[in-house]
Write a protein that holds these residues in place. Structure first.
Motif, PDB file in Angstrom:
ATOM      1  N   ARG A 160       0.859  -1.448   0.080  1.00 54.54           N
ATOM      2  CA  ARG A 160       0.085  -0.239   0.017  1.00 54.54           C
ATOM      3  C   ARG A 160       0.960   1.288  -0.078  1.00 54.54           C
ATOM      4  O   ARG A 160       1.862   1.522   0.754  1.00 54.54           O
ATOM      5  CB  ARG A 160      -0.750  -0.206   1.074  1.00 54.54           C
ATOM      6  N   ARG A 177      11.022   3.620   4.261  1.00 52.99           N
ATOM      7  CA  ARG A 177      10.798   3.822   5.697  1.00 52.99           C
ATOM      8  C   ARG A 177      12.625   3.653   6.378  1.00 52.99           C
ATOM      9  O   ARG A 177      13.632   3.621   6.026  1.00 52.99           O
ATOM     10  CB  ARG A 177      10.106   3.024   6.719  1.00 52.99           C
ATOM     11  N   ARG A 181      18.378   5.749   4.640  1.00 52.05           N
ATOM     12  CA  ARG A 181      16.950   5.750   4.214  1.00 52.05           C
ATOM     13  C   ARG A 181      17.380   6.384   2.792  1.00 52.05           C
ATOM     14  O   ARG A 181      16.218   6.101   1.741  1.00 52.05           O
ATOM     15  CB  ARG A 181      16.244   6.878   4.653  1.00 52.05           C
ATOM     16  N   LYS A 223       8.517  22.379   4.620  1.00 49.67           N
ATOM     17  CA  LYS A 223       7.322  21.419   5.454  1.00 49.67           C
ATOM     18  C   LYS A 223       6.541  22.331   6.809  1.00 49.67           C
ATOM     19  O   LYS A 223       6.148  22.698   7.077  1.00 49.67           O
ATOM     20  CB  LYS A 223       7.645  20.322   5.755  1.00 49.67           C
ATOM     21  N   PHE A 226       5.334   0.216  10.062  1.00 44.48           N
ATOM     22  CA  PHE A 226       6.369   1.137  10.006  1.00 44.48           C
ATOM     23  C   PHE A 226       6.274   1.377   8.429  1.00 44.48           C
ATOM     24  O   PHE A 226       6.323   2.751   7.679  1.00 44.48           O
ATOM     25  CB  PHE A 226       7.969   0.554   9.213  1.00 44.48           C
ATOM     26  N   ALA A 247       3.207   1.566   7.153  1.00 46.10           N
ATOM     27  CA  ALA A 247       1.684   2.346   7.280  1.00 46.10           C
ATOM     28  C   ALA A 247       2.087   3.848   6.692  1.00 46.10           C
ATOM     29  O   ALA A 247       3.201   4.572   6.606  1.00 46.10           O
ATOM     30  CB  ALA A 247       1.682   2.682   8.529  1.00 46.10           C
ATOM     31  N   PRO A 248       1.409   4.483   6.056  1.00 46.42           N
ATOM     32  CA  PRO A 248       1.036   5.211   5.954  1.00 46.42           C
ATOM     33  C   PRO A 248       1.403   6.671   6.902  1.00 46.42           C
ATOM     34  O   PRO A 248       1.268   6.656   7.934  1.00 46.42           O
ATOM     35  CB  PRO A 248      -0.509   5.896   5.211  1.00 46.42           C
ATOM     36  N   THR A 249       2.276   7.639   6.116  1.00 45.24           N
ATOM     37  CA  THR A 249       2.883   8.771   6.938  1.00 45.24           C
ATOM     38  C   THR A 249       2.848  10.039   7.089  1.00 45.24           C
ATOM     39  O   THR A 249       3.276   9.883   5.272  1.00 45.24           O
ATOM     40  CB  THR A 249       4.268   7.774   7.944  1.00 45.24           C
ATOM     41  N   GLY A 267       4.048  12.578   5.154  1.00 38.90           N
ATOM     42  CA  GLY A 267       5.100  13.394   4.273  1.00 38.90           C
ATOM     43  C   GLY A 267       6.318  12.707   4.842  1.00 38.90           C
ATOM     44  O   GLY A 267       7.703  12.675   4.570  1.00 38.90           O
ATOM     45  N   ASN A 268       6.206  11.576   5.098  1.00 41.13           N
ATOM     46  CA  ASN A 268       6.865   9.916   5.358  1.00 41.13           C
ATOM     47  C   ASN A 268       7.869  10.270   6.269  1.00 41.13           C
ATOM     48  O   ASN A 268       9.062   9.883   6.722  1.00 41.13           O
ATOM     49  CB  ASN A 268       7.581  10.138   4.073  1.00 41.13           C
ATOM     50  N   GLN A 269       7.381  10.777   7.766  1.00 39.82           N
ATOM     51  CA  GLN A 269       8.027  11.443   8.350  1.00 39.82           C
ATOM     52  C   GLN A 269       8.133  10.840   9.606  1.00 39.82           C
ATOM     53  O   GLN A 269       8.739  10.454  10.426  1.00 39.82           O
ATOM     54  CB  GLN A 269       7.271  12.684   9.376  1.00 39.82           C
ATOM     55  N   GLN A 270       6.718   9.509   9.403  1.00 39.79           N
ATOM     56  CA  GLN A 270       7.366   9.107  10.818  1.00 39.79           C
ATOM     57  C   GLN A 270       7.382   8.829  11.959  1.00 39.79           C
ATOM     58  O   GLN A 270       8.046   9.619  12.614  1.00 39.79           O
ATOM     59  CB  GLN A 270       8.069   7.769  10.731  1.00 39.79           C
ATOM     60  N   TYR A 293       6.609   9.159  15.310  1.00 42.33           N
ATOM     61  CA  TYR A 293       6.298   8.668  16.211  1.00 42.33           C
ATOM     62  C   TYR A 293       7.486   7.485  16.209  1.00 42.33           C
ATOM     63  O   TYR A 293       8.826   7.751  15.560  1.00 42.33           O
ATOM     64  CB  TYR A 293       5.439   6.994  15.963  1.00 42.33           C
ATOM     65  N   ASP A 326       6.456  11.661  18.869  1.00 34.71           N
ATOM     66  CA  ASP A 326       7.255  11.870  18.584  1.00 34.71           C
ATOM     67  C   ASP A 326       7.461  13.222  17.595  1.00 34.71           C
ATOM     68  O   ASP A 326       7.238  12.945  16.575  1.00 34.71           O
ATOM     69  CB  ASP A 326       8.824  11.054  18.260  1.00 34.71           C
ATOM     70  N   ARG A 332      12.282  13.553  17.556  1.00 34.16           N
ATOM     71  CA  ARG A 332      13.236  13.842  16.048  1.00 34.16           C
ATOM     72  C   ARG A 332      13.248  14.199  15.192  1.00 34.16           C
ATOM     73  O   ARG A 332      14.569  14.389  14.827  1.00 34.16           O
ATOM     74  CB  ARG A 332      12.704  12.202  15.831  1.00 34.16           C
ATOM     75  N   TRP A 333      12.258  14.661  14.569  1.00 37.13           N
ATOM     76  CA  TRP A 333      12.952  15.953  13.134  1.00 37.13           C
ATOM     77  C   TRP A 333      13.606  17.304  13.563  1.00 37.13           C
ATOM     78  O   TRP A 333      14.037  17.555  13.479  1.00 37.13           O
ATOM     79  CB  TRP A 333      10.839  15.580  11.760  1.00 37.13           C
ATOM     80  N   LEU A 364      -0.544  15.619  14.491  1.00 41.45           N
ATOM     81  CA  LEU A 364      -0.906  15.194  13.278  1.00 41.45           C
ATOM     82  C   LEU A 364       0.729  13.586  13.888  1.00 41.45           C
ATOM     83  O   LEU A 364      -0.175  12.533  12.820  1.00 41.45           O
ATOM     84  CB  LEU A 364       0.631  15.680  12.153  1.00 41.45           C
TER      85      LEU A 364
END
Lengths: 248, 248
Positions: free
Chosen positions: A12, A178, A205, A227, B36, B38-40, B42-45, B47, B83, B86-87, B109
């Motif tokens: 997906r 990811r 990544r 962003k 991992f 799963a949709p996230t 801006g692909n930032q994850q 969590y 989380d 992290r970013w 978010l």
């Protein structure tokens, strides 16, 4: 470990360009039923789902959600609302004279319920060959969104999902890699990644994504500007505060 | 509409009694990898996942989460943290001098990202014959939880999941019926259910569950007292406010 379900979860990816083929009433029902079947706190289903069928309202949402016109073109558009209103209304209907006002814990629990249900909808759609995309921007512009969707107090958008069949180019698109597990999982207690680890996490990544000569400083600075420091990101926090004020 | 994936989403129900059989390292990896994938946004994850392996910490969590000793006995126990740290740390590492402080929009978010990932973990586990249960109570007791899990500012529990193989009695347990679609879905704009509709919604659900002589007033009043007006529910809102204060 491998099976059809794990494969589907990994396959997906977000779809933002649709063929125009409709989602049938049977498919719509299967997507919604899967959402309802999701785990839910105390079996309360602390969400309401808005099925946005009105083209003018679709246009409004596309504008309010950071100008994303593909929202208008989706076969199905569902807004998952965190709903802290239904149960207190039921309490009153049952004769509880003055149930407490919903608080921030109720808001977060409803947010969780709504997102967990939404992800089941995504997985169900994927199993039917129907692509989907989350629109986190639905959290922005609380005042205009409340007016457009007739949201009463203690009800706010947790996420929005659009659905449709992917065009060939979207099917062929590579799913973005990811972070590796080490970057995301700690044993027992939280530990910050060091700067060196963060650099390695992002580089790994990028390598997975086939990016050559990845420049951590340049890429991360640009991402931050595009962003995190963007107008829509600041607007999202202003708007979320407006929704959360209902629960203060 | 029917397929193996839809069947699995409908079959999944909470499991709170486990056989004691361990979850293998391969199964653990498959559950985490599905999260991992799963949709996230801006692909930032957005969590971090804590894998709670320490028996003493398990005991602390079981106590802090409204005294639920089955948490100790699970084969796998994962805390999904929203989380927002992290970013911004990566931005600083990349030379952004002063990224803005995370706000309530970032918190919600990240909450969405964490719960969406968690639900993929649930679906992956189900596909491997491993049961799961969400522990929403992980939102309670912010101060003690922060200390136990070493949570820094702008990081808070979105949900907790425990996993293990269901005992026969749990496998045989009937999944509680959900509300009908009419109770949960509106077209375009939000509309309150009338008192009469609420009564009918709850009665229809009770009938699905095989409950005879359902008494709306008595059942809903008792539920309100046991859940909504409970100490743990008030504590959850107090605690959630403490976490959200980081984002003010």
């Amino acid at each position: 470990m491998d099976n059809e379900i794990l494969q589907a979860l990994h396959a997906r990816k977000s779809v933002r360009v649709f063929t125009g083929e409709p989602v049938s009433m049977g498919e719509r029902a299967a997507i919604l039923d899967a959402a309802f079947a999701a785990p839910t706190a105390g079996n309360q289903q602390l969400y309401t789902i808005l099925d946005i069928t009105d083209p003018a309202l679709r246009r409004t949402l596309a504008e309010l959600c950071d100008h994303q016109p593909f929202i208008e073109k989706a076969a199905l558009c569902l807004v998952f609302l965190a709903d802290c209103r239904r149960w207190p209304r039921a309490y009153r209907a049952a004769g509880v004279p003055a149930p407490r006002k919903p608080g921030p814990g109720d808001a977060l629990l409803a947010m969780a319920d709504a997102c967990i249900a939404a992800q089941n909808a995504v997985t169900a759609a994927e199993s039917l060959g129907i692509g989907s995309c989350y629109i986190g921007d639905v959290l922005e512009h609380a005042e205009a969104m409340r007016e457009a969707l007739h949201l009463p107090p203690a009800v706010f958008p947790a996420c929005m999902l659009v659905f449709g069949r992917p065009v060939a180019q979207q099917k062929a698109r590579r799913k973005p890699a990811r972070f590796a597990a080490d970057a995301l999982v700690c044993e027992n207690t939280y530990r910050d990644r060091t700067d060196a680890e963060l650099r390695a996490d992002f580089a790994a990544r990028a390598a997975q994504n086939g990016e050559r000569d990845f420049d951590f400083d340049a890429w991360v600075q640009a991402f931050c500007a595009r962003k995190y420091e963007s107008d829509f990101s600041r607007e999202m926090s202003r708007s979320a505060a407006a929704y959360l004020a209902d629960f203060a």
